[in-house]
Design an enzyme around this catalytic site. Structure first.
Site, PDB file in Angstrom:
ATOM      1  N   GLU A   1     -25.085  37.815 -18.280  1.00  0.00           N
ATOM      2  CA  GLU A   1     -24.631  37.786 -19.675  1.00  0.00           C
ATOM      3  C   GLU A   1     -23.565  38.840 -19.873  1.00  0.00           C
ATOM      4  O   GLU A   1     -23.710  39.970 -19.402  1.00  0.00           O
ATOM      5  CB  GLU A   1     -25.763  38.111 -20.669  1.00  0.00           C
TER       6      GLU A   1
ATOM      7  N   TYR B   1     -23.296  44.605 -22.291  1.00  0.00           N
ATOM      8  CA  TYR B   1     -22.471  44.479 -23.506  1.00  0.00           C
ATOM      9  C   TYR B   1     -21.731  45.765 -23.851  1.00  0.00           C
ATOM     10  O   TYR B   1     -20.568  45.736 -24.206  1.00  0.00           O
ATOM     11  CB  TYR B   1     -23.346  44.054 -24.698  1.00  0.00           C
TER      12      TYR B   1
ATOM     13  N   ASN C   1     -27.134  41.976 -17.296  1.00  0.00           N
ATOM     14  CA  ASN C   1     -26.579  41.634 -18.607  1.00  0.00           C
ATOM     15  C   ASN C   1     -25.957  42.906 -19.173  1.00  0.00           C
ATOM     16  O   ASN C   1     -26.622  43.943 -19.243  1.00  0.00           O
ATOM     17  CB  ASN C   1     -27.678  41.158 -19.569  1.00  0.00           C
TER      18      ASN C   1
ATOM     19  N   HIS D   1     -37.162  33.666 -21.909  1.00  0.00           N
ATOM     20  CA  HIS D   1     -36.160  34.355 -22.714  1.00  0.00           C
ATOM     21  C   HIS D   1     -36.790  34.628 -24.089  1.00  0.00           C
ATOM     22  O   HIS D   1     -36.380  34.081 -25.102  1.00  0.00           O
ATOM     23  CB  HIS D   1     -34.881  33.517 -22.815  1.00  0.00           C
TER      24      HIS D   1
ATOM     25  N   ARG E   1     -26.371  28.762 -17.298  1.00  0.00           N
ATOM     26  CA  ARG E   1     -27.679  29.428 -17.344  1.00  0.00           C
ATOM     27  C   ARG E   1     -28.356  29.075 -18.668  1.00  0.00           C
ATOM     28  O   ARG E   1     -27.785  29.317 -19.732  1.00  0.00           O
ATOM     29  CB  ARG E   1     -27.484  30.940 -17.218  1.00  0.00           C
TER      30      ARG E   1
ATOM     31  N   GLU F   1     -34.198  40.154 -19.690  1.00  0.00           N
ATOM     32  CA  GLU F   1     -34.245  41.427 -20.412  1.00  0.00           C
ATOM     33  C   GLU F   1     -35.653  41.828 -20.855  1.00  0.00           C
ATOM     34  O   GLU F   1     -35.951  41.883 -22.056  1.00  0.00           O
ATOM     35  CB  GLU F   1     -33.305  41.375 -21.625  1.00  0.00           C
TER      36      GLU F   1
HETATM   37  C1  FCB Z   1     -28.926  39.734 -25.163  1.00  0.00           C
HETATM   38  C2  FCB Z   1     -29.825  38.514 -25.205  1.00  0.00           C
HETATM   39  C3  FCB Z   1     -29.140  37.263 -25.679  1.00  0.00           C
HETATM   40  C4  FCB Z   1     -28.198  37.555 -26.817  1.00  0.00           C
HETATM   41  C5  FCB Z   1     -27.255  38.666 -26.453  1.00  0.00           C
HETATM   42  C6  FCB Z   1     -26.224  38.970 -27.508  1.00  0.00           C
HETATM   43  O1  FCB Z   1     -29.686  40.887 -25.298  1.00  0.00           O
HETATM   44  O2  FCB Z   1     -30.385  38.274 -23.936  1.00  0.00           O
HETATM   45  O3  FCB Z   1     -30.118  36.313 -26.024  1.00  0.00           O
HETATM   46  O4  FCB Z   1     -28.911  37.847 -27.956  1.00  0.00           O
HETATM   47  O5  FCB Z   1     -27.986  39.825 -26.183  1.00  0.00           O
END
Ligand code: FCB
Length: 469
Positions: A373, A298, A296, A122, A78, A167
Site C-alpha cells: 500500500e 504513507y 504499507n 483486513h 490486492r 496492518e
Molecule cells: C491503511 C489501510 C487501508 C487504508 C489506508 C489509507 O492503513 O490498510 O485500508 O485505510 O491506510
C-alpha cells in the site's frame, strides 16, 4: 533534464483495496455483520455516520472494476476476503456462495492477466468472534487459522499470492487501544494481548495455508511498519524513538521474523501487562518461514520525549481519541513532520519509504519485498467536463515510486508496488470524506471516472518506466 528510471522486467504494478471498504452488499448471500458493520452503525463512530453498507458496490460491479484495472494496464491486484461472508459465525464450514464471489473475481482477474494477491484479514472480524472476546481472546487466533485453511482449500488452485494479515498494528492498537477503529475498545492491556494473538493468528494461519496450498504459493504479511524519527538526537528523544519503534514494528516483526519479542518492549510495558498471555511454544508458532514481506507506507512518524500524559493520544493519524494507541508510552510526544500534507494531514515524505525498504532489506535478507500500500488522499472533484485532475496525487506517486527505484538500485529486492487505492472508498472512521482512489467514484450514481493519476500510473505501468523531472 527529465530522467528515465526503468523498473525490472516482471515488476508488479498493482492497486489495492479491502473488502469492507468497497464491497457493500453486507446482507447478501449469507454474510453476517463484522465488527466494522457494528462500529460504523454506532452513532458518533464515523464521519457523517457513514457505513460500508453500500460502499462502491464492488460485490455487484466487480466485472466492470476488473475491466477498469485491465484498461489501466495493471498486472496485479490486492484485495481482501470478508471473513463473515465466507464463515459467517467465525467457525464451522464455509459458505459456498461467499466463496463463489471470490472465485468469480479471481477468474475474472486471471482471464485478464492480472495477478491476484489475496489478503485474508483486513480488519473485519466476524462480530460473533468479537462477542466471544475478539483479538484479546486467544481462541480468535485458532479461529483465524481455521478460516485461512478454508479459503486456501477453496481458492488455492487459482491464487498464488497470499497475505495473512493487513496492518495488525491498526487492528490491535486502534481497535483496542485508542478505540478509533472497530471494535472501539480502549484498554491498553487488551491491545497488547490483541497484538500477541494477531501474531499467533499469523503463525497458525501461515501453517494452515502451507498445509492446503501448493508448494509454489507465496505467503506474506502486510505490516504498516512505521518510520519513526526522533525530533532531536538527545538521549531522551532517542529513547522515545526506540520505544515507539518497538510498539510499531518490533512487536510484529520481532516474533514473525526472528521468533522473539524485543526484550526492552517487555520491560517498557511491564506496568501495563506481564505478558503472561504468551504461552510456551507461541513464539515458535509465530515464527514461520515467509516468502515475502508486504510494506504499507504513507508518512513518517516524528517523536520526542514529553512530560507524562501530554500528547500521545493524537499519535495515530487515523482519528482523534483521548486514549493513546501506544500502551505505556504516555511520556512520548508526537509531532507533525514539516512539509506539504495530504488531505489526511499526513506529511508527504518519500524518503521514509526508501528508509523503510532499506531497513527491511537489512533486517530480513533474502525476503522479497512488496509495497502492498502507498497512496494519497486528495480533495478530488470532477471539473465542468466531468474529468478529475489530481496533480498532487501524481506528484506523490512519482516521488514514492522514485524512492522504490532508488532502493532497487541500492540492491533491495522489491518485486511490486500496489497503489492505495484502486477506487475511492470507505476510509474507516473518516467514512467517504477522504478519497484515496486512482479512480473517482460518484457515490450517488456509482459512476467510475479514472482520475488523471490513473492515466499517469497506467502509462508508467505499461512502460515499466518512470520519468522524473
Ligand atoms: C491503511 C489501510 C487501508 C487504508 C489506508 C489509507 O492503513 O490498510 O485500508 O485505510 O491506510
Amino acid at each position: 533534464m527529465p530522467e528515465s528510471l526503468t523498473f525490472p522486467a516482471g515488476f508488479l504494478w498493482g492497486a489495492a483495496t479491502s473488502a469492507y471498504q468497497i464491497e457493500g452488499a453486507v446482507r447478501e448471500d449469507g454474510r453476517t455483520p463484522s465488527i466494522w458493520d457494528t462500529f460504523s452503525h454506532t452513532p458518533g463512530r464515523t464521519v457523517g455516520g457513514d457505513t460500508g453498507d453500500v460502499a462502491v458496490e464492488h460485490y455487484h460491479r466487480y466485472r466492470d472494476d476488473v475491466a477498469l484495472m485491465a484498461d489501466l494496464g495493471l498486472n496485479a491486484y490486492r484485495f481482501s476476503v470478508s471473513w463473515s461472508r465466507v464463515q459467517p459465525t467465525g467457525r464451522g464450514p464455509a459458505v459456498q456462495r461467499g466463496l463463489d464471489f471470490y472465485r468469480r473475481l479471481v477468474d475474472e482477474l486471471l482471464a485478464r492477466g492480472i495477478e491476484p494477491t489475496l489478503t485474508l484479514y483486513h480488519w473485519d472480524l466476524p462480530q460473533e468472534l468479537e462477542d466471544a472476546g475478539g483479538w484479546p481472546a486467544r481462541e480468535t487466533a485458532y479461529r483465524f487459522a481455521e478460516y485461512a485453511g478454508l479459503v486456501a482449500e477453496a481458492l488455492g488452485d487459482r491464487v498464488h499470492s497470499w497475505i495473512t494479515l493487513n496492518e495488525p498494528w491498526c487492528s490491535a492498537f486502534l481497535g483496542y487501544g485508542s478505540g478509533v477503529h472497530a471494535p472501539g475498545r480502549t484498554d491498553p492491556a487488551a491491545a497488547l494481548r490483541a497484538a500477541h494473538h494477531l501474531n499467533l493468528a499469523h503463525g497458525l494461519g501461515t501453517q494452515a495455508l502451507r498445509a492446503a496450498l501448493p508448494a509454489r504459493a507465496r505467503v506474506a504479511v502486510s505490516l504498516n511498519s512505521a518510520v519513526v524519527r526522533p525530533l532531536s538526537s538527545s538521549p531522551r528523544d532517542m529513547d522515545a524513538r526506540r520505544r515507539i519503534d518497538n510498539l510499531a514494528n518490533g512487536i510484529f516483526h520481532g516474533p514473525m521474523l526472528d521468533g522473539a519479542y524485543p526484550a526492552d518492549l517487555l520491560t517498557d510495558t511491564a506496568a501495563v501487562t506481564d505478558w503472561s498471555f504468551v504461552h510456551d511454544g507461541d513464539l515458535a508458532a509465530v515464527h514461520q518461514p515467509l516468502d515475502a514481506l508486504g510494506l504499507n507506507y504513507y508518512t513518517p512518524t516524528l517523536v520526542s520525549a514529553a512530560p507524562r500524559g501530554t500528547e500521545a493520544a493524537r499519535a495515530d493519524g487515523h482519528g482523534a481519541s483521548e486514549h493513546s494507541p501506544w500502551p505505556g508510552s504516555e511520556d512520548v510526544a508526537f509531532h507533525q513532520t514539516p512539509g506539504e500534507r495530504t488531505e489526511m494531514g499526513w506529511t508527504i515524505d518519500p524518503t521514509g519509504l526508501h528508509e523503510l525498504i532499506m531497513r527491511y532489506s537489512r533486517q530480513a535478507p533474502g525476503l522479497a519485498l512488496y509495497i502492498t500500500e502507498n497512496g494519497a488522499a486528495c480533495d478530488d472533484k470532477p471539473d465542468a467536463e466531468g474529468r478529475v485532475h489530481d496533480p498532487q496525487r501524481i506528484a506523490y506517486l512519482q516521488g514514492h515510486l522514485a524512492a522504490v527505484r532508488r532502493a532497487l538500485a541500492e540492491g533491495a529486492d522489491v518485486r511490486g508496488y500496489y497503489l492505495w487505492s484502486l477506487l475511492d472508498n470507505f476510509e474507516w472512521a473518516y467514512g467517504y470524506s477522504k478519497r484515496f482512489g486512482a479512480v473517482y467514484v460518484d457515490y450517488e450514481t456509482q459512476a467510475r471516472i479514472p482520475k488523471s493519476s490513473a492515466h499517469w500510473y497506467a502509462a508508467v505501468a505499461r512502460a515499466g518506466e518512470l520519468v522524473v523531472d
